[in-house]
Scaffold this active site. Structure first.
Site, short mmCIF file in Angstrom:
data_model
loop_
_atom_site.label_atom_id
_atom_site.label_comp_id
_atom_site.label_asym_id
_atom_site.label_seq_id
_atom_site.Cartn_x
_atom_site.Cartn_y
_atom_site.Cartn_z
N ASP A 41 19.63 -5.10 -18.11
CA ASP A 41 20.73 -4.92 -19.04
C ASP A 41 20.84 -3.40 -19.26
OD1 ASP A 41 22.64 -5.44 -21.10
OD2 ASP A 41 21.05 -5.10 -22.56
N LEU A 42 21.97 -2.93 -19.74
CA LEU A 42 22.13 -1.48 -19.96
C LEU A 42 22.05 -1.10 -21.44
CD1 LEU A 42 22.96 1.36 -18.74
CD2 LEU A 42 25.31 0.71 -19.32
N ASP A 43 23.01 -1.64 -22.21
CA ASP A 43 23.11 -1.23 -23.63
C ASP A 43 21.90 -1.72 -24.41
OD1 ASP A 43 25.75 -0.11 -23.34
OD2 ASP A 43 26.54 -2.14 -23.27
N THR A 92 23.18 2.62 -26.49
CA THR A 92 24.61 2.46 -26.79
C THR A 92 24.89 1.29 -27.71
OG1 THR A 92 24.51 1.61 -24.55
CG2 THR A 92 25.86 3.56 -24.91
N LYS A 110 25.37 -8.11 -29.51
CA LYS A 110 24.55 -7.63 -28.38
C LYS A 110 24.68 -8.59 -27.19
CE LYS A 110 20.98 -4.95 -30.71
NZ LYS A 110 19.61 -4.96 -31.21
N SER A 119 24.99 -5.78 -16.71
CA SER A 119 25.53 -5.45 -18.03
C SER A 119 26.89 -6.10 -18.21
CB SER A 119 25.69 -3.93 -18.17
OG SER A 119 26.43 -3.62 -19.33
N ALA A 120 27.13 -6.62 -19.42
CA ALA A 120 28.44 -7.21 -19.73
C ALA A 120 29.51 -6.13 -19.89
CB ALA A 120 28.33 -8.01 -21.01
N LYS A 167 27.06 -13.77 -20.80
CA LYS A 167 25.79 -14.16 -21.39
C LYS A 167 26.11 -14.99 -22.65
CE LYS A 167 24.00 -9.68 -19.90
NZ LYS A 167 23.52 -8.34 -20.27
N GLU A 224 16.06 -7.30 -21.21
CA GLU A 224 17.14 -7.48 -22.19
C GLU A 224 16.72 -7.09 -23.60
OE1 GLU A 224 20.10 -8.30 -23.02
OE2 GLU A 224 21.01 -8.94 -21.14
N ASP A 225 17.69 -6.68 -24.40
CA ASP A 225 17.45 -6.46 -25.84
C ASP A 225 18.22 -7.48 -26.67
OD1 ASP A 225 20.02 -5.40 -25.24
OD2 ASP A 225 19.98 -4.31 -27.13
C1 BG6 Z 1 27.18 -5.40 -23.78
C2 BG6 Z 1 26.95 -5.03 -25.23
O1 BG6 Z 1 26.31 -4.71 -22.96
O2 BG6 Z 1 28.52 -5.08 -23.39
C3 BG6 Z 1 27.98 -5.72 -26.10
O3 BG6 Z 1 25.65 -5.42 -25.60
C4 BG6 Z 1 29.40 -5.37 -25.62
O4 BG6 Z 1 27.80 -5.33 -27.45
C5 BG6 Z 1 29.53 -5.76 -24.15
O5 BG6 Z 1 30.37 -6.07 -26.41
C6 BG6 Z 1 30.90 -5.44 -23.56
O6 BG6 Z 1 31.08 -4.05 -23.50
P1 BG6 Z 1 32.43 -3.32 -23.12
O7 BG6 Z 1 32.02 -1.88 -22.94
O8 BG6 Z 1 32.95 -3.93 -21.84
O9 BG6 Z 1 33.37 -3.52 -24.25
MG MG Z 2 21.91 -5.02 -24.41
#
Ligand code: BG6
Ligand code: MG
Length: 222
Positions: A13-15, A21, A48, A119-120, A150, A174-175
């Site tokens: 996962d990234l964020d 972030t 998240k 990452s989403a 997810k 993952e967090d």
């Molecule tokens: C995830 C975050 O990585 O990405 C979520 O944990 C976020 O909080 C999701 O809503 C979507 O991100 P983005 O940048 O496409 O709006």
């Molecule tokens: Mg995350």
């Protein structure tokens, strides 16, 4: 749990795992929730891992507003949140990589493990560029190609596919609670980073990113 020696790849996962972030997502969603008059305790944790539109739906539902906006108006609200978020990530640099993560990624490369991103976030490529990890994460699951976000396992299954590995040969990091559910359902070994209360479903828990090392993972799998 599978044997550590069976592991050939890591799906990140990234964020909140590679870089901090998640606090910017929390801030930008908080601004929107305030504007909509929605009181959402622990909003930062709730969003998240959740895709942009799904997070918006969660906030609207919390305020009983799910039927108050047209699809076009919802798009506008999501764009407004994203514009604020993009402002917040503008000044990110390699100094924003979470403690220990740059070293862990080097350790994985030195030991020939596969590395993929699950990452989403549609902003992930921009962030990787800003923090100087574009060349490390060459295998990125495009969230726009997903049928389900997810906690569905799809993104982690696709991460393993990008590495030409079976899910059982991968560890997912993952967090987010939704992310741990996704990794487990994908049949990968799940590593939760952060609050053990939030991430109690994880196979392995670490309190902080700096605890994430191959030696610590190996020890936890024995
Ligand atoms: C995830 C975050 O990585 O990405 C979520 O944990 C976020 O909080 C999701 O809503 C979507 O991100 P983005 O940048 O496409 O709006
Ligand atoms: Mg995350």
């Amino acid at each position: 749990m599978v044997n550590f020696d069976a592991i050939k790849g890591f799906v990140f996962d990234l964020d909140g795992v590679v870089t901090d972030t998640s606090r910017y997502h929390a801030k930008a969603w908080g601004q929107l929730a305030d504007k909509l008059g929605v009181n959402y305790p622990n909003l930062g944790d709730a969003v998240k891992g959740i895709s942009r539109m799904d997070a918006l739906e969660m906030i609207l539902k919390k305020g009983g507003l799910e039927n108050n906006y047209s699809a076009a108006e919802k798009e506008k609200l999501a764009t407004e949140k994203n514009d604020n978020y993009v402002q917040l990530i503008q000044h990110m640099t390699p100094n924003d990589i979470l403690p220990g993560m740059a070293a862990f990624l080097k350790e994985l490369q030195a030991n020939d493990y596969g590395i993929a991103l699950a990452s989403a976030s549609k902003n992930a490529p921009t962030i990787l560029d800003k923090i100087g990890l574009k060349d490390v994460f060459t295998k990125i699951v495009d969230p726009a190609t997903l049928s389900h976000g997810k906690p569905d396992p799809e993104i982690f299954v696709k991460g393993a596919q990008l590495l030409d590995l079976k899910p059982e040969q991968c560890i997912g990091l993952e967090d987010a609670a939704a992310g741990i559910t996704a990794i487990n359902a994908a049949n990968e070994v799940s590593v939760g980073i952060g609050s053990k209360d939030l991430l109690h479903e994880a196979d392995i828990n670490f309190a902080d990113t700096e605890d994430v090392t191959l030696a610590n993972i190996k020890a936890a799998m024995q």
